[in-house]
Design a protein around this motif. Structure first.
Motif, PDB file in Angstrom:
ATOM      1  N   GLY A 237     123.457  73.455 108.269  1.00 14.28           N
ATOM      2  CA  GLY A 237     124.400  74.569 108.204  1.00 14.28           C
ATOM      3  C   GLY A 237     125.784  74.137 107.756  1.00 14.28           C
ATOM      4  N   ASP A 238     126.055  72.829 107.846  1.00 15.31           N
ATOM      5  CA  ASP A 238     127.364  72.315 107.432  1.00 15.31           C
ATOM      6  C   ASP A 238     127.358  71.837 105.978  1.00 15.31           C
ATOM      7  OD1 ASP A 238     128.253  72.768 109.959  1.00 15.31           O
ATOM      8  OD2 ASP A 238     127.886  70.727 110.673  1.00 15.31           O
ATOM      9  N   LEU A 239     126.224  72.013 105.282  1.00 16.06           N
ATOM     10  CA  LEU A 239     126.151  71.550 103.886  1.00 16.06           C
ATOM     11  C   LEU A 239     127.034  72.435 103.000  1.00 16.06           C
ATOM     12  CD1 LEU A 239     124.440  69.414 102.241  1.00 16.06           C
ATOM     13  CD2 LEU A 239     123.008  71.332 101.559  1.00 16.06           C
ATOM     14  N   PRO A 240     127.977  71.819 102.242  1.00 11.08           N
ATOM     15  CA  PRO A 240     128.863  72.641 101.403  1.00 11.08           C
ATOM     16  C   PRO A 240     128.076  73.431 100.347  1.00 11.08           C
ATOM     17  CG  PRO A 240     129.624  70.362 101.525  1.00 11.08           C
ATOM     18  CD  PRO A 240     128.266  70.397 102.134  1.00 11.08           C
ATOM     19  N   LEU A 241     128.608  74.589  99.975  1.00 10.25           N
ATOM     20  CA  LEU A 241     127.898  75.480  99.048  1.00 10.25           C
ATOM     21  C   LEU A 241     127.486  74.821  97.731  1.00 10.25           C
ATOM     22  CD1 LEU A 241     129.683  78.886  99.664  1.00 10.25           C
ATOM     23  CD2 LEU A 241     127.229  78.498  99.763  1.00 10.25           C
TER      24      LEU A 241
ATOM     25  N   LYS B 239     112.970  61.262  89.416  1.00 10.31           N
ATOM     26  CA  LYS B 239     111.930  62.064  90.073  1.00 10.31           C
ATOM     27  C   LYS B 239     111.728  61.555  91.487  1.00 10.31           C
ATOM     28  CE  LYS B 239     109.250  63.839  86.307  1.00 10.31           C
ATOM     29  NZ  LYS B 239     107.947  64.128  85.778  1.00 10.31           N
ATOM     30  N   VAL B 240     111.552  62.467  92.413  1.00 14.64           N
ATOM     31  CA  VAL B 240     111.323  62.038  93.805  1.00 14.64           C
ATOM     32  C   VAL B 240     110.147  62.799  94.409  1.00 14.64           C
ATOM     33  CG1 VAL B 240     113.614  61.225  94.463  1.00 14.64           C
ATOM     34  CG2 VAL B 240     113.126  63.653  94.577  1.00 14.64           C
ATOM     35  N   ASP B 241     109.470  62.111  95.310  1.00 18.84           N
ATOM     36  CA  ASP B 241     108.398  62.743  96.058  1.00 18.84           C
ATOM     37  C   ASP B 241     108.765  62.595  97.534  1.00 18.84           C
ATOM     38  OD1 ASP B 241     106.034  63.632  97.161  1.00 18.84           O
ATOM     39  OD2 ASP B 241     105.068  61.684  96.979  1.00 18.84           O
ATOM     40  N   VAL B 242     109.452  63.578  98.052  1.00 17.55           N
ATOM     41  CA  VAL B 242     109.999  63.485  99.404  1.00 17.55           C
ATOM     42  C   VAL B 242     109.743  64.793 100.139  1.00 17.55           C
ATOM     43  CG1 VAL B 242     112.159  63.317 100.713  1.00 17.55           C
ATOM     44  CG2 VAL B 242     111.837  61.883  98.730  1.00 17.55           C
ATOM     45  N   ARG B 243     109.368  64.681 101.413  1.00 21.85           N
ATOM     46  CA  ARG B 243     109.241  65.894 102.223  1.00 21.85           C
ATOM     47  C   ARG B 243     110.576  66.167 102.914  1.00 21.85           C
ATOM     48  NH1 ARG B 243     105.548  67.293 107.518  1.00 21.85           N
ATOM     49  NH2 ARG B 243     105.732  69.541 107.260  1.00 21.85           N
ATOM     50  N   LEU B 244     110.937  67.438 102.975  1.00 21.71           N
ATOM     51  CA  LEU B 244     112.229  67.781 103.563  1.00 21.71           C
ATOM     52  C   LEU B 244     112.060  68.448 104.929  1.00 21.71           C
ATOM     53  CD1 LEU B 244     115.343  67.954 103.055  1.00 21.71           C
ATOM     54  CD2 LEU B 244     114.937  70.255 102.243  1.00 21.71           C
ATOM     55  N   ILE B 245     112.752  67.905 105.906  1.00 19.02           N
ATOM     56  CA  ILE B 245     112.856  68.563 107.214  1.00 19.02           C
ATOM     57  C   ILE B 245     114.345  68.786 107.463  1.00 19.02           C
ATOM     58  CG2 ILE B 245     112.371  68.413 109.687  1.00 19.02           C
ATOM     59  CD1 ILE B 245     110.078  66.572 109.124  1.00 19.02           C
ATOM     60  N   THR B 246     114.700  69.974 107.896  1.00 18.35           N
ATOM     61  CA  THR B 246     116.110  70.246 108.156  1.00 18.35           C
ATOM     62  C   THR B 246     116.285  70.678 109.609  1.00 18.35           C
ATOM     63  OG1 THR B 246     115.743  72.463 107.298  1.00 18.35           O
ATOM     64  CG2 THR B 246     116.772  70.894 105.812  1.00 18.35           C
ATOM     65  N   GLY B 247     117.477  70.495 110.103  1.00 12.55           N
ATOM     66  CA  GLY B 247     117.761  70.894 111.480  1.00 12.55           C
ATOM     67  C   GLY B 247     119.154  71.477 111.569  1.00 12.55           C
ATOM     68  N   THR B 248     119.341  72.406 112.450  1.00 12.18           N
ATOM     69  CA  THR B 248     120.679  72.976 112.655  1.00 12.18           C
ATOM     70  C   THR B 248     120.774  73.661 114.017  1.00 12.18           C
ATOM     71  OG1 THR B 248     122.381  74.427 111.750  1.00 12.18           O
ATOM     72  CG2 THR B 248     120.117  75.188 111.536  1.00 12.18           C
ATOM     73  N   HIS B 249     122.009  73.704 114.535  1.00 15.81           N
ATOM     74  CA  HIS B 249     122.210  74.467 115.760  1.00 15.81           C
ATOM     75  C   HIS B 249     122.829  75.826 115.426  1.00 15.81           C
ATOM     76  CE1 HIS B 249     126.210  72.735 115.138  1.00 15.81           C
ATOM     77  NE2 HIS B 249     126.681  73.743 115.835  1.00 15.81           N
ATOM     78  N   ARG B 250     123.064  76.038 114.122  1.00  9.82           N
ATOM     79  CA  ARG B 250     123.706  77.288 113.697  1.00  9.82           C
ATOM     80  C   ARG B 250     122.661  78.363 113.397  1.00  9.82           C
ATOM     81  NH1 ARG B 250     129.062  76.287 112.351  1.00  9.82           N
ATOM     82  NH2 ARG B 250     129.518  74.097 112.024  1.00  9.82           N
ATOM     83  N   ASP B 251     123.110  79.608 113.373  1.00 10.20           N
ATOM     84  CA  ASP B 251     122.235  80.721 113.005  1.00 10.20           C
ATOM     85  C   ASP B 251     122.344  80.897 111.488  1.00 10.20           C
ATOM     86  OD1 ASP B 251     120.940  83.054 112.557  1.00 10.20           O
ATOM     87  OD2 ASP B 251     121.895  84.178 114.179  1.00 10.20           O
ATOM     88  N   LEU B 252     121.397  80.325 110.762  1.00 12.97           N
ATOM     89  CA  LEU B 252     121.494  80.326 109.293  1.00 12.97           C
ATOM     90  C   LEU B 252     121.414  81.743 108.731  1.00 12.97           C
ATOM     91  CD1 LEU B 252     119.456  77.231 108.054  1.00 12.97           C
ATOM     92  CD2 LEU B 252     121.898  77.432 108.399  1.00 12.97           C
TER      93      LEU B 252
END
Lengths: 483, 117
Positions: free
Chosen positions: A239-243, A268-281
């Motif tokens: 949630g803190d990632l700049p626009l 090129k990348v082969d990566v799985r993304l997991i995100t976390g936040t305490h904010r209400d996105l």
């Protein structure tokens, strides 16, 4: 090796560091994984003795390499190297001699050195020594059971996962557990806190840069996405990632490729993304603080970690777990909590959730000198909440003026016992009730500030006042960004 | 100012925490003043090396790999650290005096067997 691009491509596909050495143990080539670990390209490292590049701990005692040379057989040993990020990485080294064809005498032509990152294995072994489950997730409550039931499903798929929950609920541990249970478990798990760095640095941290991309970019640097190749990247506090970076992240998720800062060449990348936040996105999307398209892209699989106050019975389980863990770690013969202390801890609301509970138990174990943790071995602010609750019941709702929240609940120049007594004395004076919403970190931070103020900024004196070593004070100052 | 370089033979030691020999040079007006001192340490220890750098009032440390905790500690003590340097200590000293030495630099002429660790 440069003349054999196919071989290099094959080695680049291996998820371990690989170096090809000549007879003098100088580097002939390295695969991409090792380049990322060391920060040097294969071309730069060519002709240099392997240990200057790898920075391993068997630098002066490379017995296993000599053994491999003499026997002509593969030999292994465990050690560590100092990575590009100045961290020690536990590694299993395997040296395999390559014999020259048609030499007749079994003459050695080269040596292949494979470096396998065994951080995960070491951590698992370390955790196995600790009491409690190895995954670090504990809970018997129905809400946690729901999360545990979801875990295999989340691990089985490769889709993006969004973990939400209040601070201290264990989002990081869940992300790591998902990674280790997934098919990517043997590959890197990289965690990046999106709220910890300014925008310009964060872009370089995530996507890397090339030499000359900006002032101070003296060399090419791989970003975290490249370092997590084949594994999982966990972006916490998304949630803190700049626009502007949200746009770039969205592109990476869609195309699986990106341009490092200043580079003309796509990676090129082969990566799985997991995100976390305490904010209400969702709310942030409504307010224009978060891109809706990225929200939908991240919100494929969503897990909500409940706060501790909603996890029926888990507080007791966690109290016992942390009590055993810290008693063993600190070599203390503490057996249990007194009924009063236990009653207080099981009825406390834990605004900082498990992190706060852990800190409270750590505090209690440190302070307690006997076998039972009593009420006055708990941090004063925990006791203060009881006081506040009781006072609120008897007085009007406005009886705790906000102005008094500034009063320090735990002065540095008093003993813990004095503080506990002082806090209890405030029962009859609700105006002096300290801010019970502050977590342990806030209190510790305030302690440091007060000690520094009292000593006129003299760190040695402040350390003495806090009964810490100078190094501990320095570390805490860095931790709380007070420098 | 004083410059401390972690040594292995005539090269920069690959790791700060395993270094047992250091070179300390005093720089006055952009030139080495007197003969640089070589100090043999009783054993490898990052903490001891940090203490030595502080005691000697060193302004710059040139080394190979160094752990982040010690890197940050030295910075906090206002000691600049140029790390991940590969190559000859003498050459690194010359570049540092000319203020052209950068972290991660490789100052290397292909080694023969006798100079390898």
């Amino acid at each position: 090796m440069n003349s054999c691009p196919d071989l290099l491509e094959i080695l680049n596909g291996v998820p371990h560091g690989i170096a090809l050495l000549d007879q003098d143990l100088n580097i002939i080539g390295m695969n991409r994984f090792l380049e990322a670990l060391t920060g040097y390209s294969g071309e730069e490292a060519h002709g240099i003795h392997y240990d200057y590049v790898l920075r391993s701990n068997f630098w002066k005692n490379n017995q296993f390499l000599r053994q491999a040379e003499e026997t002509g057989l593969a030999c292994s040993t465990e050690g560590d190297i100092l990575g590009l990020n100045r961290k020690k990485i536990p590694v299993r080294f395997t040296a395999t001699p390559i014999l020259a064809p048609n030499s007749g005498q079994g003459e050695q032509a080269a040596m292949v050195l494979v470096l396998e990152d065994i951080t995960t294995i070491q951590e698992t072994l370390d955790r196995a020594k600790e009491p409690g489950p190895t995954k670090g997730l504990l809970g018997h409550s129905p809400k946690m059971q729901e999360v545990f039931e979801l875990l295999p499903i989340l691990a089985h798929t490769d889709s993006s996962v969004l973990i939400t929950g209040e601070t201290g609920t264990g989002k990081d541990i869940l992300a790591e557990a998902i990674h280790h249970a997934s098919k990517r478990g043997k590959h890197p798990f990289i965690k990046v806190n999106c709220g910890a760095l300014p925008e310009s640095l964060l872009e370089s941290e995530l996507f890397g840069h090339v030499r000359g991309a900006f002032t101070g970019a003296h060399a090419d640097k791989h970003g975290m996405f490249q370092l997590a190749q084949g594994g999982t990247i966990f972006l916490t506090e998304i949630g803190d990632l700049p626009l502007p970076l949200q746009v770039k992240l969205l592109t990476v998720l869609d195309d699986r490729e990106f341009f490092p800062l200043g580079s003309q060449k796509k990676v090129k990348v082969d990566v799985r993304l997991i995100t976390g936040t305490h904010r209400d996105l969702r709310k942030m999307v409504g307010e224009g603080g978060f891109r809706e398209d990225l929200f939908f892209r991240l919100n494929v699989l969503r897990v909500h970690l409940p706060p501790l106050r909603e996890r029926d019975g888990d507080a007791r389980l966690l109290i016992d777990h942390f009590l055993q863990m810290f008693a063993a770690n600190f070599n203390k013969n503490i057996k249990k909590l007194s009924p009063q202390a236990l009653q207080r801890l099981t009825s406390y609301r834990y605004p900082g959730n498990i992190r706060e509970l852990r800190n409270i138990i750590e505090y209690g174990v440190n302070i307690c000198r006997g076998e039972v943790i009593e009420l006055d071995h708990l941090p004063p602010y925990v006791l203060a909440e009881t006081v506040l609750t009781e006072t609120v019941l008897t007085e009007t709702e406005n009886s705790a003026p906000a102005a008094l929240k500034n009063e320090h609940p735990f002065p540095a120049n008093k003993s813990v016992h004095e503080n506990a007594q002082a806090t209890q004395t405030t029962t009859s004076r609700p105006k002096e009730i300290p801010d019970n919403t502050a977590n342990w970190s806030d209190i510790e931070r305030q302690n440091i500030l007060e000690a520094l103020t009292q000593t006129g900024g003299n760190r040695s004196e402040a350390a003495k006042l806090l009964a810490w070593g100078r190094t501990t004070l320095w570390r805490k100052i860095k931790e709380y960004k007070l420098a | 100012m004083k410059i401390l370089i972690t040594l292995h033979n005539n090269d920069i030691a690959p790791r700060f925490d395993l270094t047992t020999e250091v070179l300390i040079a005093r720089i006055v007006r952009g030139k080495i003043s007197g003969e640089p001192r070589t100090i043999l340490l009783p054993g490898p220890s990052s903490d001891e090396l940090c203490s030595l750098a502080i005691k000697e009032e060193v302004s710059l440390v040139i080394c190979g790999g160094i752990e982040d905790a010690h890197f940050q500690y030295l910075n906090w003590k206002k000691i600049e650290v140029i790390d991940r340097i590969i190559g000859s200590a003498k050459e690194a000293l010359t570049l540092a005096i000319a203020k052209t030495l950068q972290p991660g630099a490789i100052i290397w002429t292909r080694p023969d067997r006798s100079t390898t660790p």
